[in-house]
Design a protein around this motif. Structure first.
Motif, PDB file in Angstrom:
ATOM      1  N   GLU A  56       0.561  -0.730  -7.438  1.00  0.00           N
ATOM      2  CA  GLU A  56       0.737  -2.038  -6.793  1.00  0.00           C
ATOM      3  C   GLU A  56       2.218  -2.302  -6.523  1.00  0.00           C
ATOM      4  O   GLU A  56       2.588  -2.786  -5.440  1.00  0.00           O
ATOM      5  N   GLU A  57       3.065  -1.971  -7.497  1.00  0.00           N
ATOM      6  CA  GLU A  57       4.508  -2.154  -7.314  1.00  0.00           C
ATOM      7  C   GLU A  57       5.014  -1.269  -6.177  1.00  0.00           C
ATOM      8  O   GLU A  57       5.818  -1.702  -5.338  1.00  0.00           O
ATOM      9  N   LEU A  58       4.531  -0.047  -6.134  1.00  0.00           N
ATOM     10  CA  LEU A  58       4.942   0.891  -5.096  1.00  0.00           C
ATOM     11  C   LEU A  58       4.542   0.388  -3.716  1.00  0.00           C
ATOM     12  O   LEU A  58       5.343   0.420  -2.772  1.00  0.00           O
ATOM     13  N   LEU A  59       3.309  -0.097  -3.584  1.00  0.00           N
ATOM     14  CA  LEU A  59       2.812  -0.515  -2.279  1.00  0.00           C
ATOM     15  C   LEU A  59       3.466  -1.799  -1.780  1.00  0.00           C
ATOM     16  O   LEU A  59       3.451  -2.086  -0.585  1.00  0.00           O
ATOM     17  N   LYS A  60       4.045  -2.577  -2.688  1.00  0.00           N
ATOM     18  CA  LYS A  60       4.755  -3.792  -2.284  1.00  0.00           C
ATOM     19  C   LYS A  60       6.161  -3.490  -1.785  1.00  0.00           C
ATOM     20  O   LYS A  60       6.808  -4.337  -1.164  1.00  0.00           O
ATOM     21  N   ASP A  61       6.642  -2.297  -2.054  1.00  0.00           N
ATOM     22  CA  ASP A  61       7.994  -1.922  -1.666  1.00  0.00           C
ATOM     23  C   ASP A  61       8.038  -1.549  -0.180  1.00  0.00           C
ATOM     24  O   ASP A  61       7.010  -1.395   0.477  1.00  0.00           O
ATOM     25  N   GLU A  62       9.253  -1.413   0.343  1.00  0.00           N
ATOM     26  CA  GLU A  62       9.434  -1.015   1.739  1.00  0.00           C
ATOM     27  C   GLU A  62       9.209   0.489   1.853  1.00  0.00           C
ATOM     28  O   GLU A  62      10.153   1.293   1.889  1.00  0.00           O
ATOM     29  N   VAL A  63       7.956   0.863   1.910  1.00  0.00           N
ATOM     30  CA  VAL A  63       7.566   2.271   1.993  1.00  0.00           C
ATOM     31  C   VAL A  63       6.729   2.471   3.250  1.00  0.00           C
ATOM     32  O   VAL A  63       5.822   1.687   3.536  1.00  0.00           O
ATOM     33  N   ASP A  64       7.030   3.523   4.012  1.00  0.00           N
ATOM     34  CA  ASP A  64       6.278   3.818   5.236  1.00  0.00           C
ATOM     35  C   ASP A  64       5.144   4.808   4.988  1.00  0.00           C
ATOM     36  O   ASP A  64       4.073   4.697   5.584  1.00  0.00           O
ATOM     37  N   LEU A  65       5.397   5.778   4.119  1.00  0.00           N
ATOM     38  CA  LEU A  65       4.475   6.889   3.880  1.00  0.00           C
ATOM     39  C   LEU A  65       4.282   7.071   2.385  1.00  0.00           C
ATOM     40  O   LEU A  65       5.259   7.060   1.624  1.00  0.00           O
ATOM     41  N   VAL A  66       3.027   7.253   1.969  1.00  0.00           N
ATOM     42  CA  VAL A  66       2.731   7.508   0.566  1.00  0.00           C
ATOM     43  C   VAL A  66       2.030   8.854   0.449  1.00  0.00           C
ATOM     44  O   VAL A  66       1.071   9.136   1.180  1.00  0.00           O
ATOM     45  N   ILE A  67       2.512   9.672  -0.482  1.00  0.00           N
ATOM     46  CA  ILE A  67       1.907  10.982  -0.740  1.00  0.00           C
ATOM     47  C   ILE A  67       0.976  10.863  -1.933  1.00  0.00           C
ATOM     48  O   ILE A  67       1.416  10.561  -3.048  1.00  0.00           O
ATOM     49  N   VAL A  68      -0.316  11.075  -1.686  1.00  0.00           N
ATOM     50  CA  VAL A  68      -1.341  10.966  -2.726  1.00  0.00           C
ATOM     51  C   VAL A  68      -1.488  12.348  -3.364  1.00  0.00           C
ATOM     52  O   VAL A  68      -2.273  13.183  -2.918  1.00  0.00           O
ATOM     53  N   ASN A  69      -0.710  12.581  -4.411  1.00  0.00           N
ATOM     54  CA  ASN A  69      -0.671  13.890  -5.065  1.00  0.00           C
ATOM     55  C   ASN A  69      -1.140  13.774  -6.521  1.00  0.00           C
ATOM     56  O   ASN A  69      -0.532  14.306  -7.438  1.00  0.00           O
ATOM     57  N   THR A  70      -2.244  13.073  -6.692  1.00  0.00           N
ATOM     58  CA  THR A  70      -2.862  12.852  -7.990  1.00  0.00           C
ATOM     59  C   THR A  70      -4.108  13.738  -8.092  1.00  0.00           C
ATOM     60  O   THR A  70      -4.468  14.410  -7.118  1.00  0.00           O
TER      61      THR A  70
END
Length: 348
Positions: A56-70
């Motif tokens: 949730e903290e990550l998604l609230k940040d100014e991020v354009d791309l998220v790498i789902v490496n779980t």
């Protein structure tokens, strides 16, 4: 160049080895940080980035791309959260655990106008790039049969619990399988039908660790195999055409180099040793030719460069979500074929 702010959902082996080095290398990306649950390691390598306490903290940040490496079993849940938050998503293989999940992610991305790609990095391996080049030159004639192997010798169970406990994302079919399934689909397209055998061969294993999948095409048969008891492997790529054959061992060095902490480069990277050259034996303009074929260097930078142009210039993803769906269709059909001991046909 407008940078793509990128965050990782984990900073274990994949984040440290396969993603962060290329995000650092490519001028179009900026690594903002990683979601770290227990071990806080990313700032040891990248002091200026963030260690997020939650997604949730990550998604609230100014991020354009998220790498789902779980772990695979979490891909659908996390990728869905990422897309619903309005971020582009790069999802590791296996894309999801079911075709239905994969199709839902594609629908969300399409509705929101977001880029959704699957990290099929093995398309940029030196061995596969060489095989694909031979295939594209059509110097073997019509392909009658082909085999792609991802063989290892490792009788021991993995220390990672998510890989060895009975869950929807575990097993070699969803671990190594997506690599060679994707490669087969790149070369030959989607098959008409398949037959599969899936086994447990290691002592005390509760997840599949061996498979043999036969893909049926109108005039071609393609066999895909992986296992953990192959001490003396066959060539990993075997193509037999009506004019000739091409054999190539698995020789890409990128993973080993990255694990040693070596920094990738745009050029002069991913060069295999000469002794791993492929063997071409065919007929060219009426003359029999048998020669070693130099290997084309591999470089995962190509994936990230294509992803940059996809996001910033609205070009196609390097691996589309439909590509990911197609791999999941093969995996689901393989499970069904093994369970029912019959050939599974695909409806057009």
């Amino acid at each position: 160049m407008q940078k793509i702010k990128t965050a990782l959902l984990a900073y274990g082996m994949s984040g440290k080895v396969f993603h962060a080095p290329f995000l650092e290398l490519h001028p179009g990306f900026e690594l903002t940080g990683a979601w770290e649950r227990s071990k806080k390691l990313i700032q040891e390598d990248f002091p200026l980035v963030k260690s997020y306490a939650s997604i949730e903290e990550l998604l609230k940040d100014e991020v354009d791309l998220v790498i789902v490496n779980t772990p695979v079993g979490t891909h659908f849940e996390y990728a869905k959260q990422v897309l619903l938050a309005g971020k582009h998503a790069l999802v590791e293989k296996a894309f999801t655990t079911t075709v239905e999940e994969a199709e839902e992610l594609k629908e969300i991305a399409d509705e929101k106008g977001l880029k959704l790609t699957v990290f099929q990095n093995r398309r940029w391996d030196s061995d596969f790039k060489t095989v694909a080049a031979i295939f594209d030159k059509d110097i073997l004639g019509e392909i009658v049969e082909a085999e792609i192997h991802f063989d290892r010798y490792n009788p021991n169970l993995s220390p990672k619990p998510h890989k060895e406990t009975a869950n929807d994302g575990a097993g070699v079919l969803k671990d190594l399988g997506p690599h060679i399934i994707d490669q087969a689909l790149v070369l030959f397209g989607f098959p008409d039908a398949l037959f599969a055998d899936v086994r447990k061969t290691r002592e005390n294993s509760v997840v599949d660790d061996w498979f043999d999948i036969l893909l049926y095409y109108p005039n071609t048969r393609v066999r895909l195999k992986a296992g953990f008891f192959v001490r003396e492997p066959l060539p990993s790529y075997i193509l037999h055409g009506k004019k000739g054959s091409f054999l190539k061992s698995r020789g890409d060095i990128q993973e080993d180099e990255l694990k040693l902490g070596k920094k990738p480069m745009v050029t002069d990277w991913g060069k295999e040793p000469e002794y791993k050259s492929g063997v071409l034996h065919t007929d060219i303009e009426g003359s029999e030719v048998r020669e070693n074929i130099p290997t084309i260097p591999g470089n995962y930078y190509g994936f990230f460069d294509a992803l940059y142009h996809s996001i910033r210039k609205n070009q196609p993803e390097p691996v589309t979500s439909q590509d990911g769906i197609n791999v999941m269709k093969i995996i689901e059909a393989a499970i069904q074929s093994h369970s029912q001991q019959k050939i599974i046909s695909f409806q057009n």
